[in-house]
Design a protein around this motif. Sequence first.
Motif, PDB file in Angstrom:
ATOM      1  N   GLY A 216       0.833  -1.189   0.000  1.00  0.00           N
ATOM      2  CA  GLY A 216       0.000   0.000   0.000  1.00  0.00           C
ATOM      3  C   GLY A 216       0.865   1.234   0.000  1.00  0.00           C
ATOM      4  N   ILE A 217       0.351   2.326  -0.590  1.00  0.00           N
ATOM      5  CA  ILE A 217       1.079   3.588  -0.586  1.00  0.00           C
ATOM      6  C   ILE A 217       0.099   4.737  -0.419  1.00  0.00           C
ATOM      7  N   TYR A 218       0.425   5.637   0.510  1.00  0.00           N
ATOM      8  CA  TYR A 218      -0.386   6.814   0.798  1.00  0.00           C
ATOM      9  C   TYR A 218       0.415   8.057   0.443  1.00  0.00           C
ATOM     10  N   VAL A 219      -0.251   9.020  -0.208  1.00  0.00           N
ATOM     11  CA  VAL A 219       0.358  10.304  -0.542  1.00  0.00           C
ATOM     12  C   VAL A 219      -0.545  11.402  -0.004  1.00  0.00           C
ATOM     13  N   GLY A 220      -0.007  12.258   0.879  1.00  0.00           N
ATOM     14  CA  GLY A 220      -0.775  13.337   1.472  1.00  0.00           C
ATOM     15  C   GLY A 220      -1.113  14.434   0.477  1.00  0.00           C
ATOM     16  N   ARG A 221      -2.125  15.209   0.805  1.00  0.00           N
ATOM     17  CA  ARG A 221      -2.679  16.175  -0.154  1.00  0.00           C
ATOM     18  C   ARG A 221      -1.705  17.288  -0.531  1.00  0.00           C
ATOM     19  N   ASN A 222      -0.716  17.614   0.325  1.00  0.00           N
ATOM     20  CA  ASN A 222       0.228  18.678  -0.030  1.00  0.00           C
ATOM     21  C   ASN A 222       1.156  18.283  -1.165  1.00  0.00           C
TER      22      ASN A 222
END
Length: 475
Positions: A4-10
């Motif tokens: 899994g990979i998460y990328v924050g909105r900034n």
Amino acid sequence: MSYGIYVGRNHSADGHAWLAGYGDEPSSHWLEIAPRAQHPAGASIAVGVSANADLPGLRSTIPQVPQTLRHLRVSYSYYLGVPAPITNGGLNEHGVAVRDIWSSSRKELIEMTPPDQCGPNYSDLARLVLERARNAREGVDLIAMLIAEHGYSCYGGNSHIIADPEEAWVVIEFSGARKLWVAERLGPDSIRASRPGYIGIVPDCPSDDFLFPDHFISFAIDQGWYDPAQGPFDVNAVYGDGKGRWEGVAWVEDAMRQRAARPEKIGLHDMIWAIATERLTGDTAGYGQVVPLVHPSHDALRVMWHAPVGAVTAPLVPVFMGMTEIPLEYGMHRYLTTGESARFLDPRHAGQNADTISHVPQGAEVTQSAVAVYKRLMHLAFQMPEPLLGETYAHWRRAERFFEIELRDVTKTAEILLAQNEDRLARRLLTLQSSLWLQNALQEALILADAAEKRVRNNGALNLSALPMKPVQIW
């Protein structure tokens, strides 16, 4: 193992966060919609593992809630003896997305796990979060409550990424039946890959960014695994595999940070790359998901991009929360479904053993299995990577750009219908359009596979050895 990979909105070109990933399981996979459902007072559900699991346990029941939430998910039929159907997560109507990722526990914790372990397993937790959580923090609190009240059934340790449009959490659940878990908050500046799920140093007590039960650190001290005088508490070193951040995780996180540093930042096609690149994705990737973490004008417009096999040779296609059905081709088939090799599409033996009848409806079985079609294309491309793999990869990435353009118009049209209280028409539009994209892509895959087989045969490249060919992967 899963990824899994998460990328924050900034870091996002569109100003919203992303969650993407896939599951590593060899059995069949199918896409499904779980509708919102009402449940009577006193209802319960079965959870946990059985005596047949690799780490055996006892099935048990927990109370059902009065209402469960609508969600999109991928289910599969086997992993280490965990009772099917199994899920690694998906997206629910409140915009909560879940990814399940393996995370090995310390050897001694695995050895502590009793043969009568009980409580929800990793799939149960993912499903229960989808069914019950209205935001990511609720999902963490739900897992904490379930473990505290009912225990946790494991196959050696596990983790989840739970995300909503505001934040995400990495949650690790440990073996040993000691009700040990820990959670780390991810925010707008985060880029986090999990394979396996990983948390490093945590403070001495829970905080806004780290959560764990009261006995989390004291248990390690009592076991002689941690001495506070020697430094801060490193979760991976004390309770995990002790390997720190794996090489593949470091590679993809660094690559995504480089993309985030560009003026255009990270968009859909960067997220697709992160789960489709041949460096990370091959036959073990059972499917692919990319979720834009947004709050649209209507819950029906929430989207999950879905690939029926590893996206290295398959397209990710947008499917909507508001769809009323999934094409049969993308549903459950007998291909690679555990137990189906001993069942019949024939009821004559049912009197002796009801489990001799296939679990797949006959009408579904006569349709093309999208998983089988795309798997065929994958292994043709792997046998002749130059030029087939590159051509196939490029073809599907062009298709996704077409879907992205069409998605804007379809979403806008559905928004207009929903604003006029034409829910039925909007859901019909979303169902028809996504089904068309899915079916057209499947027809293209059939054509590509037929052509690819001729090219492989004509080049004398059919691999008949015992060793399958595949791209060089970092994990």
